[in-house]
Design a protein around this motif. Sequence first.
Motif, mmCIF file in Angstrom:
data_model
loop_
_atom_site.group_PDB
_atom_site.id
_atom_site.type_symbol
_atom_site.label_atom_id
_atom_site.label_comp_id
_atom_site.label_asym_id
_atom_site.label_seq_id
_atom_site.Cartn_x
_atom_site.Cartn_y
_atom_site.Cartn_z
ATOM 1 N N LEU A 126 49.371 40.731 28.966
ATOM 2 C CA LEU A 126 47.942 41.000 29.014
ATOM 3 C C LEU A 126 47.170 39.701 29.211
ATOM 4 C CD1 LEU A 126 49.307 42.722 26.403
ATOM 5 C CD2 LEU A 126 47.106 43.850 26.554
ATOM 6 N N LEU A 127 46.126 39.773 30.019
ATOM 7 C CA LEU A 127 45.199 38.656 30.178
ATOM 8 C C LEU A 127 43.863 39.069 29.583
ATOM 9 C CD1 LEU A 127 44.277 35.912 31.277
ATOM 10 C CD2 LEU A 127 43.808 37.048 33.473
ATOM 11 N N VAL A 128 43.399 38.330 28.570
ATOM 12 C CA VAL A 128 42.127 38.610 27.902
ATOM 13 C C VAL A 128 41.122 37.547 28.331
ATOM 14 C CG1 VAL A 128 40.956 38.908 25.691
ATOM 15 C CG2 VAL A 128 43.349 39.609 25.936
ATOM 16 N N ILE A 129 39.965 37.989 28.857
ATOM 17 C CA ILE A 129 38.964 37.060 29.395
ATOM 18 C C ILE A 129 37.628 37.298 28.702
ATOM 19 C CG2 ILE A 129 37.957 36.126 31.503
ATOM 20 C CD1 ILE A 129 39.982 38.029 33.008
ATOM 21 N N ASP A 130 37.121 36.274 28.029
ATOM 22 C CA ASP A 130 35.804 36.361 27.387
ATOM 23 C C ASP A 130 35.334 34.950 27.091
ATOM 24 O OD1 ASP A 130 33.627 36.879 25.344
ATOM 25 O OD2 ASP A 130 34.325 38.938 25.657
ATOM 26 N N ASP A 131 34.040 34.693 27.262
ATOM 27 C CA ASP A 131 33.530 33.348 27.004
ATOM 28 C C ASP A 131 33.229 33.105 25.531
ATOM 29 O OD1 ASP A 131 31.427 35.196 27.227
ATOM 30 O OD2 ASP A 131 29.972 33.616 27.626
ATOM 31 N N GLU A 132 33.448 34.111 24.681
ATOM 32 C CA GLU A 132 33.249 33.940 23.243
ATOM 33 C C GLU A 132 34.614 33.884 22.554
ATOM 34 O OE1 GLU A 132 30.630 36.781 21.562
ATOM 35 O OE2 GLU A 132 28.969 36.319 22.914
ATOM 36 N N PRO A 133 35.004 32.722 22.018
ATOM 37 C CA PRO A 133 36.316 32.592 21.367
ATOM 38 C C PRO A 133 36.524 33.604 20.246
ATOM 39 C CG PRO A 133 35.339 30.428 21.703
ATOM 40 C CD PRO A 133 34.274 31.435 22.042
ATOM 41 N N GLU A 134 35.423 33.988 19.549
ATOM 42 C CA GLU A 134 35.564 34.958 18.460
ATOM 43 C C GLU A 134 36.087 36.294 18.977
ATOM 44 O OE1 GLU A 134 31.668 32.678 17.514
ATOM 45 O OE2 GLU A 134 32.776 33.350 19.265
ATOM 46 N N VAL A 135 35.621 36.689 20.154
ATOM 47 C CA VAL A 135 36.049 37.964 20.726
ATOM 48 C C VAL A 135 37.521 37.904 21.112
ATOM 49 C CG1 VAL A 135 35.728 39.581 22.634
ATOM 50 C CG2 VAL A 135 33.737 38.548 21.520
ATOM 51 N N ILE A 136 37.936 36.811 21.740
ATOM 52 C CA ILE A 136 39.348 36.662 22.109
ATOM 53 C C ILE A 136 40.220 36.672 20.863
ATOM 54 C CG2 ILE A 136 41.039 35.026 23.030
ATOM 55 C CD1 ILE A 136 39.179 34.389 25.264
ATOM 56 N N ARG A 137 39.757 36.001 19.815
ATOM 57 C CA ARG A 137 40.537 35.973 18.569
ATOM 58 C C ARG A 137 40.699 37.379 17.995
ATOM 59 N NH1 ARG A 137 39.053 35.495 13.108
ATOM 60 N NH2 ARG A 137 36.874 35.160 13.650
#
Length: 259
Positions: A126-137
Amino acid sequence: ARPAKTADSAGTVIVISDNERAAHLFQRYLDDYRVLVAADEREVQQLASTEPVHAAIFVARSQQEAGDRLVKGVAGLADVPLFCCSLAGGETAGDELGVASYLVKPVLRERFLAALDRVGPHVRDLLVIDDEPEVIRLLTRMIKGEARRYRVHSAYDGEEAWQFLQTSRPDVVIMDLMMPRLNGYQLLERMRADPTLRDIPVIVITAKGLDGEVISASLAGVTRGKGLSIGELMRYLRAGLEALQLPHSAPAQPAAPSG
């Protein structure tokens, strides 16, 4: 009242909200504090009578209600620091984007995993893309909590994701739409134009609906015309809680970019 799942040594924060999604949101983002949830002032008083409370967060339905509550206060918490914020939003189907699923933040774990299951049992990378590190975490923690073994790669904007896709082909892409450098719409266009990438299933998780409605949050006393993103709201709340010097456990670190 719904108890939290955090360390006993952490500072206790009461979230006052009758919205189940909002309750889960605050418990996930403030996971290094002991977060208790009360649906109303009666439950607040019950909790406050049994244990010390270090701070309270009132979740309103509008900025006006948040401002009014900041002035009025909460019964039973006269001497407790009070944060007032509002959450608002809506959800629109993403059929016109041609994506596998379209979810609007804040997304519950059950809805996210159900969307992942609909892609198929073959999914591993899976590739997870988001500019907010909290969301990726948060998404990474949801994924790795499953029995199925996934390999999670992360990117913090569309351009970084595009570079990853030049050398790797994940089984599914999970992306935000509103990102710097290359946004989600532009990344989708590039993927659809590339024969090697156009068939990769995409799950969109975003704070902006297709009808243009911004899923926004406001913190009474700290806001701006277009509202705050969920990540910004949580950073303001965390800064306020840390200013109170409450005890808390060490938070998990965001996943490092890979690929």
